[in-house]
Each structure stands twice: as structure tokens, then as C-alpha cells.
Scaffold this active site. Structure first.
Site, PDB file in Angstrom:
ATOM      1  N   ASP A 102       0.825  -1.200   0.000  1.00 46.51           N
ATOM      2  CA  ASP A 102       0.000   0.000   0.000  1.00 46.51           C
ATOM      3  C   ASP A 102       0.867   1.259   0.000  1.00 46.51           C
ATOM      4  O   ASP A 102       2.049   1.223   0.339  1.00 46.51           O
ATOM      5  CB  ASP A 102      -0.920   0.000   1.220  1.00 46.51           C
ATOM      6  CG  ASP A 102      -2.298   0.564   0.902  1.00 46.51           C
ATOM      7  OD1 ASP A 102      -2.418   1.317  -0.088  1.00 46.51           O
ATOM      8  OD2 ASP A 102      -3.254   0.252   1.629  1.00 46.51           O
ATOM      9  N   ASP A 140     -10.653   1.882  -3.641  1.00 46.15           N
ATOM     10  CA  ASP A 140     -11.023   1.593  -2.256  1.00 46.15           C
ATOM     11  C   ASP A 140     -12.532   1.472  -2.081  1.00 46.15           C
ATOM     12  O   ASP A 140     -13.004   0.996  -1.049  1.00 46.15           O
ATOM     13  CB  ASP A 140     -10.509   2.696  -1.315  1.00 46.15           C
ATOM     14  CG  ASP A 140      -9.097   2.419  -0.825  1.00 46.15           C
ATOM     15  OD1 ASP A 140      -8.558   1.340  -1.151  1.00 46.15           O
ATOM     16  OD2 ASP A 140      -8.533   3.272  -0.115  1.00 46.15           O
TER      17      ASP A 140
END
Length: 713
Positions: free
Chosen positions: A450, A514
């Protein structure tokens, strides 16, 4: 490839590229488009003859592969550099032409006045028919050379490509396609986020006025680069237009010492006369076979279960084991432990950089959870955010100087974290040591990598450093992959913010967004599909109520949306009602049954009304197909229209069935479902009829998605 004196013609499939590159001249593209079989390149040059116009220069200023500053061409130069404000008007002329193979050419150009060499690398892949362009710049002078801008190439835009589409968006709503109205002047998108970005994906589409998904001339451009970039189109007053994509530099960021060389990122460019979907298939094929390394090609993409939206930072071993049990029960094949397992991490304010298991939450380490997951028959994956550090962490307290920053400038607050300076060897050695230990000590086959903030002031030792930061990031990921070749890596970056062909040389999957809101995802995944095939696009079934949008959607829609991607789950299975668990279980089983087709077939987007998203995948031998028809909203007409299938063999007969949802019930009946027996035996229909006549879609409610299966009889 054909060489006729001062010209080179590269041909791949139905595409030709004709270059004028005589020694002593400025190299230029005479033609890029449909294959030419009988046209002499010299005749093309004659046909491209331009004349001076009143109120302009007395002689025509010709274009080149860089349109460099010294040419005097209006619009942004493709190359701009200087030596402390001097030697700024570069003008490159060909000194040599080499042909390493039939499908590529290397054109070397020098500017004897500024002592700069430009090397153009242009290739046509004979299998994908995609063109790749790169520029190398060598400082041949005695002083430092400062490069302000260097495009991978400056490509002339075909006059037929009158429609232009850029990409925009935001966090949790990426890959928006934005049509740009005809203009005279410049279309510019600059990204300074330090990653590919949520809002400015480095790509362009251009096409003719008549172009649709299934037909018409289409051009595509993508910069394979995970750092800052610039995308630009200049339409000049004389009617010419040029496309430039390249790396964006901060002032003084790219300085070449005498003898040093800069190499631009790769520009991928495609052309077809068969519409935007055919253009996407060229990019998909090239990514699959010539960008990604193919390590996992023979392995089915496992169904994911990710813990984030089920537990967030509330890690409890007993609860996680129960989630693993539930995930295995519904059919998950890989269990991924997300953020919160390390150091003092209890929220997003602490712990980043301390990459060892939290003894408070995992007193015996990660071993008991990893072993439990493996005993259930699932692979184990884990989350890292290696490039970041929280001020409240052991790492930062020990090394506050290890971050990117601009001298004398306050850090921009962003998720309570700073960006580590990867250009320092001691930083990457630290990260490699700790990540390598976690991977070596446990049976882990997957890393979710990430990167959750932009780099607002990317300074290292007083100088801008995004270029170096990005290159070192690639090296760090590659170093870990060399040490752990079986480990797959996902480029997450808050979903969609680091998604490009540059990072996919070193990773295996992108987290597309997301947002797990199925309606948002229908559009996001369609936008991303212009350049990314389904198997690299992470697509998860989220909870009934999306935590980002607050919208409540049915399990049937959530499953149907995630079905067309690298499918997974990101919800608390222990809180789902039994009926939805059964729907989910059946959806995962169906995905596994058709996974090889979804992840290896030819992708199609269908032209539909605005309230519908329809896509499909057809086997390369056209024996089988899967198509999705999603009613995003309601329709104005009394009844929906027809679905026109595509990519089929006209003379084949196909058995057509609706396989999702099961059972499918039309709002009113009897409908085409009953008339054609689309649930049970199916209806046998010729391919030509399915494509030319189309099939009536049953009347369904908004937020409903049907999946059709077609199989050759």
C-alpha cells in the site's frame, strides 16, 4: 520492416509506421495508421508537404520526434534543457540509424551546438501490434545539463482522431473518462502526487467522430510510469496536433553530469480501425505477454478474503480465526491480513515503519494465525505500507532524518504519516530486512503493498527526488521478488493511485479502488478496462452498506460486479445473513467455474444506453462467452432494449442461458426468460443473429445485473 534510403517503415498486423530519418535531417513520423501496402515513403513525404502562410514564418517549421526547443515549432517542446540558462535551444539531427530487429529501430541524433545526444527507441510488437517509444538523453558536454522536460516521444495526432478523451477521478472514484471538446490550444494534465494518482491516470484516447466500442479508428496512449507525469495534447493554429506523455520534473530535479544519461519511461501507443474495445484488447494482450513477467500465468487467480472492512484495527486472534473459518466455508482461497498487525499500530496515527508483529495482539507472533489459515487450505497474505512512517513510531524516533521533505517548508498533513526517503540506501536496506524476515519466517504467498498518501514535498538532501524515489521503489520490489519468487504482490495505493504498466512490471495485481460500492465499481472497472485486463483488477464483494458511499446494495449485485475481475471479498462474514452467505457461496463457485475464460479471454465493452453498463469476455476460439448487463438506474422507456452480443463467430450456433442471478425473475412475466427457456435448457441461436439482431433484455429493476453464458453447440 522496409528501408528505402532515408525512410523506415515498421509494420505490425494491420498497422504501419513510416519514419523519415535520413542522416543529417530531423527525424519525423510521416504516417501512423492502417497498414500501407503500395505507398512509397517518399510519396508520403511529398503528400505531407506544407507551405508557409501569411502572418507566419517564411519557411515551414517541420515537426520531429521531440519538437525540441530549437526547432521553433509553436506549442510545448518535447525536449527542454539548459546549462545554467545557456545552451537551451536544442536541435537534434540524425547521426545513425540501427535496426536491432525487424520490428524496432534506434535513431541516434546529436546537437553539436548544445552537446546533447538524443536516442529514440521505437518498436512495434508483432503480436500485440502495440508501439513503444522511449527517449534517452546523453550529456556530451563538459558542464551539467538540467532537463526541464523530456517526452517519451512527440507523436503527431491523426487528423481523423477529432475526439479526445482524458482520464480523471478522485479517491474511491477513479478512472473517469472525460471527453474533451474540440479546441485550438493545449490540453494538459500534470500529476505531482509522487504516484500514478487517483485523479490523473497517465493515458489518452483519441478517435474518429463515428467511432464506437465495436468499430471506428481509435488511438490509445499510456505512460508506463508510477511517479509524476505530464500528459499533453497541442492543437496548433496550422491544423497540426501532437501528443506528448512524459515524466514531470520539479525544478532542478533532473541534472545530468557530463557523460550521464537519462532514459524516459515507456510510452505505449496503439491503433485500430475496429473500435475502442479492440484497442483495449491490444493493450491487454501486450500487458499480459510483454510487460508482466508471467510467473503466475499457469496458476488460477485465487479468490481473496481481505480482513480490512471486517476488523479494521481491531485485531483479535480468536476473531480472525473465525473469519478465516467463514472465508474457507464460502470458498475463499487466500486470506489476507490487512493493516494493524505490527508494532504499536492501534489506529492510523501510530506504528508505520515498525514492521514486526505486535506482541500485544499477537503474543506468539503471526505463526498461529498463518498455520490456522494454511490448515484450512487457504494461502496467507499480508499488508505492508513500506514507504511510509508515522511520527509516533520507533523508526521515526530513531531516524527522523529518513523522510522526504523540503528544507524550511512545513510538511503537509496527510494521514498522520510521512514518506520515507527511499533514495537513502540505509532506508531500503532497513525495509528489505524487515519485510524479508516476515516473508521468510512464515508461509506467506501474497503481499498487499500500500501507499496511502501523496508526496507533497519530495526532497532528498535538498533536491527534488521523485524520479529517484520511483526507480528505487521498483528496485526494492524487484529485490524482494528475487528473494521470494513465489510471492505475488498487489499494488494497492489507496486503490487506483499506483496503477500503470511501470509498476506492473514488478507486481501482479492492482487494487482498482477503495470503494467496494458495486454501482461505483461498475463504472470504475469499465474505465480501467481500457488499459487493464480483468485478471489484474482486484474486485471485491463488500458489505451490504458501503462504508464510503453509505449505499445499500443486494448481494446478487455485489457478486455480479466482483465476478468480472480478480474476485475477492472484503466484508464481515460473521455478520452476513445466512441467505446472503448462500448467494455469495454460489457466486464464488460460479466464478471459479468460469475463471479461466474471464482471465484469459478477449474483453469487450458493449455500446449501451447511459443507464446500462454491459461488458463481455469471449474465448479466443469463440467457443464460449460471458456477458454482463447491469441496470445502473431505471430507464425512460417502458421496456429495456436489446443486448447485442459481440466477438462471436457468425456461423456458430450458441446455447444462451442467464446464469446469474439464480433464479432470475423478470418484473413481469411471461418474458424472454420463459419464452427462450433462458434459465434451464437455454435457447440455441446463431452467432450472426446474436450480434446483428440482438436479444431482448427482460424487464428488471434498477441496480440489477444479469450474467449471460454462451456456449457453442
Amino acid at each position: 520492416m522496409e528501408r528505402l534510403d532515408d525512410f523506415i517503415t515498421l509494420t505490425a498486423g494491420n498497422t504501419s509506421l513510416v519514419l523519415a530519418c535520413g542522416i543529417g535531417s530531423r527525424p519525423s513520423i510521416l504516417y501512423w495508421g492502417s497498414r500501407l501496402k503500395n505507398t512509397d515513403p517518399a510519396l508520403l513525404q511529398l503528400m505531407n508537404t506544407r507551405q508557409s502562410a501569411q502572418g507566419g514564418t517564411d519557411t515551414v517549421v517541420s515537426a520531429s520526434l521531440l519538437n525540441e526547443t530549437g526547432s521553433g515549432l509553436p506549442g510545448l517542446s518535447g525536449f527542454s534543457a539548459h546549462r545554467d540558462g545557456r545552451s537551451w535551444a536544442s536541435l537534434f539531427k540524425v547521426v545513425s540509424v540501427e535496426q536491432p530487429s525487424e520490428s524496432e529501430v534506434v535513431i541516434t541524433c546529436d546537437d553539436e551546438v548544445t552537446d546533447v545526444r538524443a536516442i529514440h527507441l521505437i518498436g512495434f510488437n508483432p503480436d500485440s501490434n502495440l508501439m513503444t517509444c522511449q527517449t534517452k538523453i546523453i550529456n556530451r558536454g563538459d558542464d551539467a545539463l538540467s532537463i526541464d522536460w523530456c517526452a517519451a516521444a512527440s507523436l503527431p495526432l491523426n487528423p481523423k482522431a477529432s475526439r479526445l478523451f482524458g482520464f480523471t477521478g478522485r479517491w474511491s472514484d477513479e478512472f473517469h473518462i472525460e471527453e474533451v471538446e474540440p479546441f485550438m490550444g493545449s490540453y494538459v494534465r500534470e500529476n505531482k502526487s509522487g504516484r500514478t494518482s487517483h485523479d490523473s491516470f497517465p493515458a489518452l484516447l483519441a478517435c474518429g467522430t463515428e467511432t464506437i466500442e465495436q468499430s471506428g479508428p481509435s488511438f490509445g496512449f499510456h505512460l508506463g510510469w508510477s511517479g509524476n507525469h505530464r500528459v499533453r495534447v497541442d492543437r496548433l493554429s496550422d491544423g497540426r496536433a501532437f501528443v506528448q506523455l512524459g515524466e514531470y520534473f520539479y525544478p532542478g530535479e533532473m541534472q545530468l553530469a557530463p557523460g550521464d544519461m537519462y532514459t524516459s519511461p515507456v510510452l505505449y501507443a496503439g491503433f485500430t480501425t475496429r473500435g475502442l474495445s479492440a484497442l483495449s484488447r491490444k493493450f491487454h494482450y501486450h500487458l499480459r505477454h510483454f510487460v508482466m513477467d508471467g510467473r503466475i500465468n499457469e496458476k488460477p487467480r485465487p479468490i481473496h478474503y481481505n480482513t480490512w472492512e471486517a476488523v479494521y484495527f481491531d485485531h483479535d486472534l480468536g476473531h480472525l480465526k473465525k473469519l478465516a473459518d467463514a472465508a474457507a466455508h464460502v470458498g475463499a482461497e487466500r486470506f489476507i491480513l490487512d493493516d494493524g498487525w505490527f508494532g504499536g499500530r492501534r489506529d492510523d496515527k501510530t506504528g508505520l515503519g515498525d514492521w514486526w508483529p505486535s506482541l500485544d495482539q499477537y503474543p506468539e507472533g503471526l505463526g498461529p494465525l498463518v498455520d490456522h489459515v494454511r490448515q484450512l487450505g487457504m494461502e496467507f497474505g499480508i499488508w505492508f505500507e513500506p514507504e511510509m512512517v508515522n511520527p509516533d513510531s520507533e523508526l521515526y524516533r530513531a531516524h527522523p532524518d529518513w523522510i522526504l521533505q523540503a528544507d524550511g517548508v512545513e510538511q503537509v498533513p496527510f494521514r498522520n504519516q510521512y514518506v520515507l526517503d527511499l533514495t537513502r540506501k540505509e532506508v531500503t536496506d532497513y525495509l528489505f530486512e524487515h519485510i524479508n524476515k516476515i516473508l521468510s519466517d512464515h508461509d506467506i504467498t501474497y503481499v498487499k503493498w500500500d501507499m496511502n498518501r501523496d508526496i507533497n514535498h519530495p526532497g532528498s538532501r535538498g533536491r527534488p527526488a521523485v524520479y529517484k524515489q520511483t526507480r528505487v521503489l521498483y528496485d526494492l520490489i524487484d529485490r524482494l521478488r528475487q528473494e521470494h519468487p513465489a510471492v505475488e504482490i498487489e499494488s494497492c495505493s489507496s486503490g487506483g493511485a499506483r496503477a500503470d504498466y511501470g509498476v506492473l512490471r514488478y507486481t501482479d495485481r492492482i487494487w482498482t479502488s477503495d470503494s467496494n460500492d458495486a454501482l461505483d465499481r461498475q463504472r470504475i472497472q469499465r474505465g480501467a478496462s481500457h488499459f487493464f485486463p480483468l485478471e489484474v483488477m482486484g474486485a471485491h464483494v463488500g458489505p451490504e452498506t458501503c462504508h464510503i458511499t453509505g449505499r445499500r446494495l443486494t448481494m446478487k449485485l455485489r457478486v455480479a460486479t466482483a465476478f468480472f475481475g480478480h474476485m475477492g471479498m472484503e466484508l464481515n462474514l460473521l455478520e452476513e445473513v445466512p441467505q446472503d452467505i448462500e448467494v455469495l457461496k454460489k457466486g464464488l463457485e460460479l466464478h471459479k467455474k468460469h475463471r479461466a475464460l474471464l482471465h484469459g479471454g478477449d474483453f469487450h465493452r458493449l455500446d449501451t444506453p447511459q443507464h446500462v453498463n454491459a461488458i463481455g469476455v469471449v474465448a479466443s476460439n469463440m467457443d464460449e462467452g460471458l456477458f454482463s448487463w447491469c441496470n445502473m438506474t431505471g430507464h425512460r422507456e417502458t421496456l429495456p432494449g436489446r443486448i447485442f452480443f459481440t466477438g462471436l463467430a457468425q456461423d456458430y450456433k450458441y446455447r444462451v442461458r442467464i446464469i446469474w442471478p439464480a433464479p432470475v425473475v423478470s418484473t413481469t412475466s411471461p418474458s424472454i426468460i420463459e419464452a427462450a427457456d433462458l434459465i434451464d435448457g437455454g435457447c440455441v441461436i446463431p452467432g450472426e443473429a446474436l450480434m446483428r439482431v440482438g436479444m431482448q433484455v427482460p424487464l428488471m429493476k434498477p441496480e440489477t445485473c444479469l450474467i449471460y453464458h454462451l456456449e457453442k453447440v
